[in-house]
Design an enzyme around this catalytic site. Structure first.
Site, PDB file in Angstrom:
ATOM      1  N   ASP A 116     -19.526 -48.127-104.955  1.00 19.62           N
ATOM      2  CA  ASP A 116     -18.680 -46.828-105.416  1.00 19.62           C
ATOM      3  C   ASP A 116     -18.487 -46.050-104.344  1.00 19.62           C
ATOM      4  O   ASP A 116     -19.166 -46.205-103.180  1.00 19.62           O
ATOM      5  CB  ASP A 116     -19.283 -46.048-106.565  1.00 19.62           C
ATOM      6  CG  ASP A 116     -18.597 -44.842-107.181  1.00 19.62           C
ATOM      7  OD1 ASP A 116     -17.424 -45.030-107.120  1.00 19.62           O
ATOM      8  OD2 ASP A 116     -19.513 -43.873-107.053  1.00 19.62           O
ATOM      9  N   LYS A 117     -17.599 -44.941-104.257  1.00 16.91           N
ATOM     10  CA  LYS A 117     -17.384 -44.046-103.241  1.00 16.91           C
ATOM     11  C   LYS A 117     -18.136 -42.842-103.490  1.00 16.91           C
ATOM     12  O   LYS A 117     -19.052 -42.548-102.774  1.00 16.91           O
ATOM     13  CB  LYS A 117     -15.883 -44.118-102.834  1.00 16.91           C
ATOM     14  CG  LYS A 117     -15.495 -42.965-101.925  1.00 16.91           C
ATOM     15  CD  LYS A 117     -14.155 -42.646-101.837  1.00 16.91           C
ATOM     16  CE  LYS A 117     -13.703 -41.665-102.978  1.00 16.91           C
ATOM     17  NZ  LYS A 117     -14.044 -40.255-102.955  1.00 16.91           N
ATOM     18  N   PHE A 161       0.915 -30.741-107.537  1.00 17.62           N
ATOM     19  CA  PHE A 161       0.728 -31.911-106.914  1.00 17.62           C
ATOM     20  C   PHE A 161       1.153 -32.796-107.547  1.00 17.62           C
ATOM     21  O   PHE A 161       0.590 -33.240-108.807  1.00 17.62           O
ATOM     22  CB  PHE A 161      -0.551 -31.913-106.128  1.00 17.62           C
ATOM     23  CG  PHE A 161      -0.472 -33.252-105.552  1.00 17.62           C
ATOM     24  CD1 PHE A 161      -0.506 -33.455-104.037  1.00 17.62           C
ATOM     25  CD2 PHE A 161      -1.269 -34.442-105.879  1.00 17.62           C
ATOM     26  CE1 PHE A 161      -0.547 -34.379-103.234  1.00 17.62           C
ATOM     27  CE2 PHE A 161      -1.289 -35.608-105.185  1.00 17.62           C
ATOM     28  CZ  PHE A 161      -1.065 -35.694-104.002  1.00 17.62           C
ATOM     29  N   ARG A 205      -7.016 -36.798 -94.784  1.00 14.35           N
ATOM     30  CA  ARG A 205      -7.897 -35.780 -94.815  1.00 14.35           C
ATOM     31  C   ARG A 205      -7.398 -34.537 -93.993  1.00 14.35           C
ATOM     32  O   ARG A 205      -7.938 -33.625 -93.757  1.00 14.35           O
ATOM     33  CB  ARG A 205      -9.263 -35.692 -94.736  1.00 14.35           C
ATOM     34  CG  ARG A 205     -10.116 -36.537 -95.794  1.00 14.35           C
ATOM     35  CD  ARG A 205      -9.911 -36.031 -97.088  1.00 14.35           C
ATOM     36  NE  ARG A 205     -10.618 -36.611 -98.049  1.00 14.35           N
ATOM     37  CZ  ARG A 205     -10.297 -36.323 -99.445  1.00 14.35           C
ATOM     38  NH1 ARG A 205      -9.628 -35.167 -99.964  1.00 14.35           N
ATOM     39  NH2 ARG A 205     -11.037 -36.980-100.516  1.00 14.35           N
ATOM     40  N   THR A 237     -13.663 -47.736-106.788  1.00 15.79           N
ATOM     41  CA  THR A 237     -13.625 -46.147-106.800  1.00 15.79           C
ATOM     42  C   THR A 237     -12.640 -45.630-107.890  1.00 15.79           C
ATOM     43  O   THR A 237     -11.423 -46.309-108.062  1.00 15.79           O
ATOM     44  CB  THR A 237     -13.336 -45.273-105.660  1.00 15.79           C
ATOM     45  OG1 THR A 237     -13.317 -43.872-106.160  1.00 15.79           O
ATOM     46  CG2 THR A 237     -12.103 -45.543-104.875  1.00 15.79           C
ATOM     47  N   ARG A 260      -8.424 -45.895-108.074  1.00 15.34           N
ATOM     48  CA  ARG A 260      -8.073 -45.644-109.450  1.00 15.34           C
ATOM     49  C   ARG A 260      -8.642 -46.658-110.700  1.00 15.34           C
ATOM     50  O   ARG A 260      -7.731 -47.155-111.500  1.00 15.34           O
ATOM     51  CB  ARG A 260      -6.640 -45.537-109.552  1.00 15.34           C
ATOM     52  CG  ARG A 260      -5.836 -44.233-108.894  1.00 15.34           C
ATOM     53  CD  ARG A 260      -6.188 -42.970-109.180  1.00 15.34           C
ATOM     54  NE  ARG A 260      -6.171 -42.635-110.403  1.00 15.34           N
ATOM     55  CZ  ARG A 260      -6.488 -41.606-110.938  1.00 15.34           C
ATOM     56  NH1 ARG A 260      -7.800 -40.861-110.403  1.00 15.34           N
ATOM     57  NH2 ARG A 260      -6.341 -41.032-112.070  1.00 15.34           N
ATOM     58  N   ASP A 266     -23.698 -44.499-108.317  1.00 16.00           N
ATOM     59  CA  ASP A 266     -24.750 -43.352-108.725  1.00 16.00           C
ATOM     60  C   ASP A 266     -24.434 -42.688-110.013  1.00 16.00           C
ATOM     61  O   ASP A 266     -25.114 -41.956-110.470  1.00 16.00           O
ATOM     62  CB  ASP A 266     -24.570 -42.521-107.618  1.00 16.00           C
ATOM     63  CG  ASP A 266     -23.113 -41.433-107.729  1.00 16.00           C
ATOM     64  OD1 ASP A 266     -22.216 -42.133-107.771  1.00 16.00           O
ATOM     65  OD2 ASP A 266     -23.256 -40.310-107.455  1.00 16.00           O
ATOM     66  N   ASP A 325     -20.370 -46.122-113.025  1.00 14.45           N
ATOM     67  CA  ASP A 325     -20.736 -47.467-112.173  1.00 14.45           C
ATOM     68  C   ASP A 325     -21.612 -48.409-113.240  1.00 14.45           C
ATOM     69  O   ASP A 325     -22.081 -49.467-112.602  1.00 14.45           O
ATOM     70  CB  ASP A 325     -21.422 -47.067-111.030  1.00 14.45           C
ATOM     71  CG  ASP A 325     -20.472 -46.296-110.099  1.00 14.45           C
ATOM     72  OD1 ASP A 325     -19.359 -46.534-109.873  1.00 14.45           O
ATOM     73  OD2 ASP A 325     -20.955 -45.380-109.435  1.00 14.45           O
TER      74      ASP A 325
END
Length: 1095
Positions: A407-408, A535, A563, A643, A738, A765, A769
């Protein structure tokens, strides 16, 4: 009660239709024709067993093991017919193995039940009988009105009815569901938002009609189709009205919602994968080897039976004068006699299948698992978390991992965004001590004077501080929210920001720090917010329109990248704004082609922009993530990131953590709309990979990375799995964004079931997951900020991603080589044990006479040869841990189950047969011609011959293990030489004393007589030397002529004398809390004993 029993037995009531009708507050129609629908209760179940199915289910899983099933058959045979050995020799070990394993697995499942009870017993508030009642989470029913307070987790899937906000909105985070830390806004419908009190809610007459439970989190068309019927009004509901279990309420004091999906029918639970028994590759290899040995056993039993009847074809051997048959024996069926003799031989040779192997393996796994928890290198001081083992059955699987699915959010990152630098009017600025300082300058160079801002800098800071949708949580010491502007000098420590984008939150927090460092930046200024242009993925920008004292001002930050945000603005006159406002109103109220018309208006507004600057925000990674991923890559392990986050965010993090390299060719399979479009894109990617493969030059290797989104993945898995897998396997790194939780599990299953059958590991975490953690061969939970659900459902739990490196490269390496040698050695020593028994039948006319005494048969695997291999399997180290971590490529030496390959298995088996032949024929040659080896002329008998073979065998197999040992501790020395000494001492006492409780004592004084013969001692030395000397020669030649990478590392690391770095005993529990994992010099690193390496 009947419904509860049906649920415990796994029978869920079938749904009657494709939709469900939920009566709010359970106000059912009063007419007599209505039959209430039955729904699941709100219990969450992650355990595997219940009190009703534990015994049958556990026994079924245990008897799937070949050895357990085989010994059950042998035990039943011993009960039914007259066999050479007692049924106790098979039944007692089998009962012990089954009982110990059942207790161990039952305890682990009890821990899962305990964790479930914590969740199901959590206190909640529901509206019943006109009042707010506290109850347990498991008692919530579909239709109940539930109250959830700020920072609480939603206990069920709810339709939002009202909140403490006048507009009826609330903000939530869904990190535990999809990994996104953004703040999401949800809405209640106008007809219910006024129902903020219990009395108003109790009087609410409404019905929600929705689909039956569906696991998909993102496909909005299937997420929820509802109708709210209120005073004959029909109000359509969408995903913005649904609050999913596992999400957390933020920046809202309280909300009320009606439960529509409960328990195992909630979205979160439907994305769980059913708990299944995980079996390691080593256990599967053991079952294969057991089948081969079962074939050897059947061959020996059939051959012995056939030779017996061939031998008895002569009358003098069929019925000798000293053993006349009875009349019943002469008239009995020859077929039944053949079957009975076959079964008797089967029992006689059954020790070739080592049931004690499973006992030793269980003990090794259970005791060995403590080393992970004791390792201070896996201890995280900040959170005071030690690594924990939830399932010890998979220790060796840590050394076989080929794919890591991670996972991210919360696993690779810290869930924190930090502002780092910006560019204003072409000048790069950095943040130093709360001030923006041009690059190359330091805070000291300003000489304490407050810097003055230019117009461009001031406008840039205003734009960043105004263009956002951040929500502010600020509460006074009294009741109710306060006005932050009334506490100008002291509110900063009491304010909390919630944003729909983590970038926005970081930028607003950064600009809040700057005014104190500038004299000309106004602390407070009021602006009127006119419009927000939200957005979207196509525009990749968000804008706001504000009214200032001098007019209207547009401030959009467009084009999100790595970023980075580009900030620009545009000024409107009053006339221009009137036109913009009219166009926006017409587009927002349009019933047809609303999205297209909005896009046109946004494009008209967001043009002719004045560039102000750019910002750079760091998605803070966990410590040493990049080094860990690189180490895994050098070890031959491919890393996939799965993720639920957005495409741009996921790619940015992959680049920053080293998952994607800057020079890597990034391929994309995103935004595919149809099956044909997806198939065509896959074919193009495949041929592009093949083309670059043939273009690779000797000095240049092109690496590829693949980005896939959830919608495209669903299309790819629908009918193009093989092509998709070919594309993925040719890529060095894969990023899936996604992703719904169940999609993560499907990706893991896709790799697991591929023709190569690679070993997979999943690490995460959050609750999102859990499915992939349960699906992978090895599941690891991160003890992060998003609850403990991943930890509860994992096989292992660690505090940080960086600990994965040592867990695999060191602990995984050690566990695998230990248990691989343990398995091979057990088969080897049992071949040495039973083959002389088979050869002995050739000299006793296949009379099924045993070569060894029954006590020796029982104690061989229990006492005489068990402890050395157990201690070896706990402490063996081929290479020092520091070398394994510094040279990740050594992990490749044990990949693909190489130490349990058929070639290695064949070597150990043939070695066992060779040694067995030397044991038997060496002793036979010594005693075959002349049995009067005693000084007084006394003759040796068959028990002396068998004892000589057994003595040589015990010493040889023990010394063979000593030759395989590289890391010697005092415990290795104690059990190795102690086992040999124990055998001699036990045999002297057993044969030297008449024991009154024994019916017969064939071994009386046999061992004493054997040891008093010099010829016997000579035979023991000669036979042992003959067996082991070729093995020593082979090891020396192979080490010098064809050394492996591991052997080269051994030579390179060892200093004079080959002494290992010292390690110490584990500290006490109190001391552990005070130790620094990376800094302490006397930490528990791998094992509790001092030891020396031998080559």
């Amino acid at each position: 009660m009947l419904r509860w029993i049906r649920q415990q037995l796994g029978f869920d009531p079938p749904h009657q239709s494709d939709t469900r009708t939920v009566y709010i507050a359970n106000r059912f129609p009063q007419h007599g024709h209505y039959v209430p629908q039955r729904f699941a209760d709100n219990r969450i179940i992650s355990s595997k067993y219940t009190i009703w199915n534990f015994v049958p289910k556990n026994l079924f899983e245990q008897f799937r093991r070949i050895a357990n099933f085989y010994f059950l058959i042998i035990f039943l045979v011993q009960l039914m017919i007259d066999t050479p050995t007692s049924p106790v020799t098979s039944g007692l070990p089998l009962f012990f193995v089954i009982t110990v394993t059942a207790i161990k697995q039952g305890y682990e499942d009890w821990l899962r039940h305990k964790a479930d009870n914590e969740v199901n017993g959590a206190p909640v508030f529901v509206v019943r009988s006109g009042s707010l009642v506290q109850t347990r989470s498991k008692n919530i029913r579909v239709g109940d009105i539930v109250r959830v307070a700020k920072d609480e987790t939603f206990p069920v899937d709810l339709v939002l009815l009202s909140s403490d906000r006048i507009e009826g909105t609330c903000h939530i985070t869904t990190t535990s569901l999809d990994g996104e830390t953004n703040l999401k806004t949800h809405y209640s419908v106008p007809e219910t938002l006024v129902s903020r009190s219990v009395s108003r809610l109790e009087s609410l007459h409404a019905v929600v009609e929705c689909q039956q439970p569906d696991a998909d989190l993102y496909r909005e068309a299937l997420l929820l189709h509802c109708l709210l019927i209120y005073h004959f009004l029909i109000r359509p509901l969408g995903p913005e009205n649904l609050l999913l279990r596992g999400a957390r309420l933020k920046n809202t004091k309280e909300i009320f919602g009606v439960a529509v999906y409960t328990g195992m029918e909630s979205k979160m639970a439907l994305n769980y994968k059913c708990k299944s028994q995980k079996r390691s590759a080593v256990e599967k290899s053991m079952n294969t080897f057991l089948l081969i040995y079962l074939g050897i056993l059947l061959f020996e039993a059939v051959l012995s039976t056939i030779l017996k009847y061939a031998w008895q074809a002569e009358n003098k051997w069929d019925e000798p004068f000293y053993n006349q048959k009875t009349e019943q024996e002469r008239n009995s069926s020859q077929i039944l006699k053949f079957i009975s003799d076959f079964l008797a031989f089967l029992v006689l040779y059954n020790f070739i299948i080592p049931i004690s192997l499973y006992v030793t393996v269980e003990m090794q796994k259970f005791l060995g698992s403590f080393f992970i928890g004791w390792d201070l290198d896996l201890y995280h001081e900040e959170s005071n978390q030690m690594a924990q083992v939830n399932t010890s059955d998979l220790n060796e699987e840590l050394g076989q991992v080929e794919y890591v699915f991670t996972d991210k959010t919360g696993t690779l990152t810290e869930n924190e965004m930090l502002f780092r630098e910006c560019s204003i009017n072409g000048v790069k600025y950095q943040e130093i001590n709360g001030k923006l300082v041009p690059e190359g300058m330091t805070d000291d160079s300003l000489d304490g004077s407050s810097p003055r801002l230019s117009c461009e800098e001031l406008l840039f800071l205003k734009a960043v501080s105004l263009c956002h949708t951040v929500q502010i949580s600020y509460e006074q010491p009294g009741d109710g929210p306060g006005d932050p502007f009334s506490h100008a000098n002291g509110f900063s420590s009491q304010m909390e920001y919630y944003a729909s984008s983590p970038d926005e939150k970081a930028l607003v927090e950064a600009t809040k720090r700057y005014p104190g460092g500038y004299t000309d930046l106004p602390l407070f200024h009021r602006y009127k917010l006119l419009h927000i242009l939200e957005f979207d993925a196509n525009r990749r920008r968000m804008s706001v329109i504000l009214q200032t004292p001098s007019g209207s001002l547009l401030i959009p930050p467009p084009q999100k990248g790595l970023r980075t945000l580009v900030v620009a603005c545009r000024h409107f006159s009053a006339e221009e704004y009137v036109e913009v406002d009219r166009l926006l109103h017409e587009a927002c109220t349009a019933l047809q082609q609303r999205e297209e018309r909005l896009a046109e208006v946004f494009s008209f507004i967001e043009k002719d922009l004045e560039l102000l600057g750019a910002t750079a925000v760091e998605d803070k990674l966990q410590e040493k993530v990049q080094e860990t991923i690189e180490a895994l890559r050098l070890a031959g392990i491919k890393v996939w990131v799965l993720t639920g986050d957005k495409h741009e965010t996921a790619v940015s993090v992959s680049l920053s953590c080293g998952h994607f390299h800057r020079t890597m060719n990034i391929l994309e399979l995103v935004q595919q709309k149809s099956d044909n479009e997806c198939a065509e894109q896959l074919r193009q990617l495949f041929w592009k990979l093949k083309k670059t493969f043939f273009m690779i030059k000797e000095d240049h290797v092109i690496q590829h990375g693949l980005v896939v989104d959830g919608a495209s993945l669903s299309l790819a898995l629908r009918g193009h799995e093989k092509l998709f897998m070919e594309v993925c396997k040719n890529c060095s790194a894969v990023l899936c964004c996604r992703m719904a939780p169940l999609q993560k599990a499907k990706v893991v299953r896709l790799l697991k079931t591929s023709p190569e059958k690679p070993i997979t590991l999943a690490i995460g975490d959050g609750a999102n997951d859990v499915s992939m953690i349960q699906e992978a061969h090895v599941g690891i939970g991160i003890m992060g900020k998003e609850g403990r659900q991943a930890v509860r459902n994992s096989d292992y739990a660690i505090a940080r991603f960086k600990f994965l490196s040592k867990l695999l490269l060191v602990h995984g390496h050690f566990y695998y080589i230990r248990i691989a040698t343990l398995v091979q050695y057990f088969f080897y020593k049992n071949v040495c044990f039973i083959t002389p028994q088979f050869l002995y039948q050739f000299v006793c006319l296949f009379s099924q006479q045993t070569l060894y005494d029954s006590v020796y048969l029982t104690l061989y695997n229990i006492c005489f040869t068990s402890l050395p291999i157990l201690i070896y399997s706990l402490f063996e180290q081929l290479v020092h841990p520091h070398v394994l971590q510094s040279k990740p490529a050594l992990y490749r030496d044990i990949s693909r189950n190489s130490l349990l390959s058929f070639k290695t298995f064949l070597y150990w088996t043939l070695l066992g047969f060779c040694h067995a032949f030397v044991f038997f024929f060496g002793s036979y040659i010594l005693m075959g011609e002349d049995t009067s080896l005693m000084g007084n002329g006394q003759m040796f008998g068959n028990w002396t011959f068998g004892t000589l073979v057994f003595t040589v065998m015990v010493i040889t197999v023990t010394l063979k293990l000593a030759l395989e040992t590289h890391f010697w501790t005092w415990m290795n020395h104690f059990v190795t030489w102690g086992s040999i000494a124990f055998y001699f001492i036990f045999s002297l006492f057993y044969g030297g004393i008449i024991w009154p409780f024994l019916h017969t004592q064939d071994m009386y004084f046999v061992f004493v007589q054997l040891l008093s013969s010099g010829s016997a001692w000579f035979a023991i030395v000669i036979i042992i030397t003959t067996c082991l000397f070729p093995d020593i020669i082979k090891k020396v030649f192979y080490r010098h002529l064809q050394p492996t990478s591991t052997q080269k590392s051994q030579v390179g690391y060892l200093g004079p004398g080959g002494v290992c770095l010292p390690t110490r005993h584990p500290p006490s529990k109190v001391a552990v809390n005070k130790l620094h994992s990376a800094e302490t010099g006397n930490a528990w690193r791998s094992h509790p004993q001092h030891g020396t390496f031998t080559q």
